[in-house]
Design a protein around this motif. Sequence first.
Motif, short mmCIF file in Angstrom:
data_model
loop_
_atom_site.label_atom_id
_atom_site.label_comp_id
_atom_site.label_asym_id
_atom_site.label_seq_id
_atom_site.Cartn_x
_atom_site.Cartn_y
_atom_site.Cartn_z
N LEU A 1 0.82 -1.20 0.00
CA LEU A 1 0.00 0.00 0.00
C LEU A 1 0.86 1.26 0.00
O LEU A 1 0.36 2.35 -0.23
CB LEU A 1 -0.92 0.01 1.23
CG LEU A 1 -1.96 -1.10 1.28
CD1 LEU A 1 -2.76 -1.02 2.58
CD2 LEU A 1 -2.90 -1.03 0.09
N SER A 2 2.15 1.07 0.27
CA SER A 2 3.05 2.21 0.41
C SER A 2 3.83 2.43 -0.88
O SER A 2 4.58 1.57 -1.33
CB SER A 2 4.03 1.98 1.57
OG SER A 2 5.06 2.93 1.53
N LEU A 3 3.67 3.60 -1.47
CA LEU A 3 4.44 3.96 -2.66
C LEU A 3 5.92 4.06 -2.32
O LEU A 3 6.78 3.68 -3.14
CB LEU A 3 3.93 5.28 -3.24
CG LEU A 3 4.64 5.77 -4.51
CD1 LEU A 3 4.50 4.76 -5.64
CD2 LEU A 3 4.08 7.14 -4.93
N ASP A 4 6.23 4.54 -1.12
CA ASP A 4 7.64 4.64 -0.71
C ASP A 4 8.29 3.27 -0.66
O ASP A 4 9.45 3.12 -1.05
CB ASP A 4 7.74 5.32 0.66
CG ASP A 4 7.49 6.82 0.58
OD1 ASP A 4 7.58 7.38 -0.53
OD2 ASP A 4 7.22 7.43 1.63
N ASP A 5 7.58 2.25 -0.16
CA ASP A 5 8.13 0.90 -0.13
C ASP A 5 8.43 0.40 -1.53
O ASP A 5 9.46 -0.23 -1.78
CB ASP A 5 7.15 -0.06 0.56
CG ASP A 5 7.12 0.12 2.06
OD1 ASP A 5 8.00 0.85 2.58
OD2 ASP A 5 6.23 -0.45 2.71
N LYS A 6 7.53 0.69 -2.45
CA LYS A 6 7.73 0.26 -3.83
C LYS A 6 8.94 0.96 -4.44
O LYS A 6 9.76 0.35 -5.14
CB LYS A 6 6.49 0.53 -4.66
CG LYS A 6 5.32 -0.38 -4.34
CD LYS A 6 4.12 -0.09 -5.25
CE LYS A 6 2.98 -1.05 -4.97
NZ LYS A 6 1.81 -0.79 -5.84
N LYS A 7 9.07 2.25 -4.16
CA LYS A 7 10.23 3.00 -4.67
C LYS A 7 11.54 2.41 -4.12
O LYS A 7 12.52 2.25 -4.85
CB LYS A 7 10.11 4.47 -4.29
CG LYS A 7 9.06 5.24 -5.07
CD LYS A 7 9.03 6.71 -4.62
CE LYS A 7 8.02 7.51 -5.42
NZ LYS A 7 7.97 8.93 -4.98
N THR A 8 11.53 2.12 -2.82
CA THR A 8 12.73 1.54 -2.21
C THR A 8 13.06 0.19 -2.82
O THR A 8 14.22 -0.08 -3.18
CB THR A 8 12.53 1.40 -0.69
OG1 THR A 8 12.34 2.69 -0.12
CG2 THR A 8 13.74 0.75 -0.04
N PHE A 9 12.05 -0.66 -2.97
CA PHE A 9 12.29 -2.01 -3.48
C PHE A 9 12.82 -1.97 -4.91
O PHE A 9 13.83 -2.60 -5.23
CB PHE A 9 11.01 -2.84 -3.42
CG PHE A 9 11.19 -4.22 -3.98
CD1 PHE A 9 11.70 -5.24 -3.19
CD2 PHE A 9 10.89 -4.49 -5.31
CE1 PHE A 9 11.89 -6.52 -3.72
CE2 PHE A 9 11.09 -5.76 -5.84
CZ PHE A 9 11.59 -6.78 -5.04
N TYR A 10 12.14 -1.23 -5.78
CA TYR A 10 12.54 -1.25 -7.19
C TYR A 10 13.82 -0.45 -7.43
O TYR A 10 14.55 -0.75 -8.38
CB TYR A 10 11.38 -0.77 -8.07
CG TYR A 10 10.31 -1.84 -8.18
CD1 TYR A 10 10.56 -3.01 -8.89
CD2 TYR A 10 9.09 -1.70 -7.53
CE1 TYR A 10 9.61 -4.01 -8.97
CE2 TYR A 10 8.13 -2.70 -7.60
CZ TYR A 10 8.40 -3.86 -8.32
OH TYR A 10 7.46 -4.87 -8.39
N SER A 11 14.12 0.50 -6.58
CA SER A 11 15.43 1.15 -6.66
C SER A 11 16.53 0.15 -6.33
O SER A 11 17.57 0.09 -7.00
CB SER A 11 15.51 2.35 -5.70
OG SER A 11 14.62 3.36 -6.09
N ALA A 12 16.30 -0.66 -5.30
CA ALA A 12 17.28 -1.68 -4.92
C ALA A 12 17.43 -2.73 -6.02
O ALA A 12 18.55 -3.14 -6.36
CB ALA A 12 16.86 -2.35 -3.62
N LEU A 13 16.31 -3.15 -6.60
CA LEU A 13 16.37 -4.13 -7.68
C LEU A 13 17.11 -3.55 -8.89
O LEU A 13 17.90 -4.25 -9.55
CB LEU A 13 14.96 -4.57 -8.07
CG LEU A 13 14.85 -5.70 -9.08
CD1 LEU A 13 15.55 -6.97 -8.57
CD2 LEU A 13 13.39 -5.99 -9.41
N TYR A 14 16.87 -2.27 -9.18
CA TYR A 14 17.60 -1.58 -10.24
C TYR A 14 19.10 -1.61 -9.96
O TYR A 14 19.91 -1.91 -10.86
CB TYR A 14 17.09 -0.14 -10.33
CG TYR A 14 17.97 0.80 -11.13
CD1 TYR A 14 17.95 0.81 -12.52
CD2 TYR A 14 18.82 1.69 -10.48
CE1 TYR A 14 18.75 1.68 -13.25
CE2 TYR A 14 19.62 2.56 -11.20
CZ TYR A 14 19.59 2.56 -12.58
OH TYR A 14 20.39 3.41 -13.29
#
Length: 237
Positions: free
Chosen positions: A22-35
């Motif tokens: 539900l958190s956009l910040d969590d998604k940003k953190t996760f996909y930045s790390a995956l990047y």
Amino acid sequence: KTREDTNNKWNQELAKIEIESLSLDDKKTFYSALYHTNLSPILYEDVDGKYRGLDQNIYTSDGFTNSTIFSLWDTFRATHPLFTILEPDITSGFIRTFIRQYEQGGILPVWELAANETGTMIGYHSVSVIADAFNKGIRNYDVNKALSAMVNSADQKHLGLLHFQELGYIPASEEDASVSKTLEYAYDDWCISSMAKNMGIDTLSDRFLKRAQNYKNLFDPSTGFMRAKMGSQWFEP
């Protein structure tokens, strides 16, 4: 068009893992790390397949894509195991590169950068990467040559390996980071043992399983910690 094509390529790559949050910040953190996990290793060959080898001669990649930036002490624990899930074919290409570097430089990479072995950090963790891939069924490379290269790395006499082999640990008087080197050599030897066992080479598996127990020689039960030894005594204070 270039920007759009690049954006589409990255979306395709990052979409290999989908998360729910539900958190956009969590998604940003996760996909930045995956990047970030996809920033290295990188391709290291020209459009015609030519690349500079570890011996500084020019080769042509044959049936694989040559890569560079193997900061293996940084990546063997988590990044390369992630690649075995997301990028099994690329993982095979990494190992083929390892084998070529072994053929050209006489040893598997420790921390390779642009056809140079930097000698940075400790252990010989290309061994871990190969064993992890092999044990998960990723085997599109010469597995026998890979195992021979792994044993060759383990049987070197530099960087405390001679003491590790003869004493069962590395004395602090002989090497900096003696405890860390002992532990990481023991782990890599366990990796060799596990791969040899899965290949049905029991004699080799038993040899390295025994060596892998060397970590016990630096465990102090009175403190519950691994400790350095100076000679045969605990390093004090």
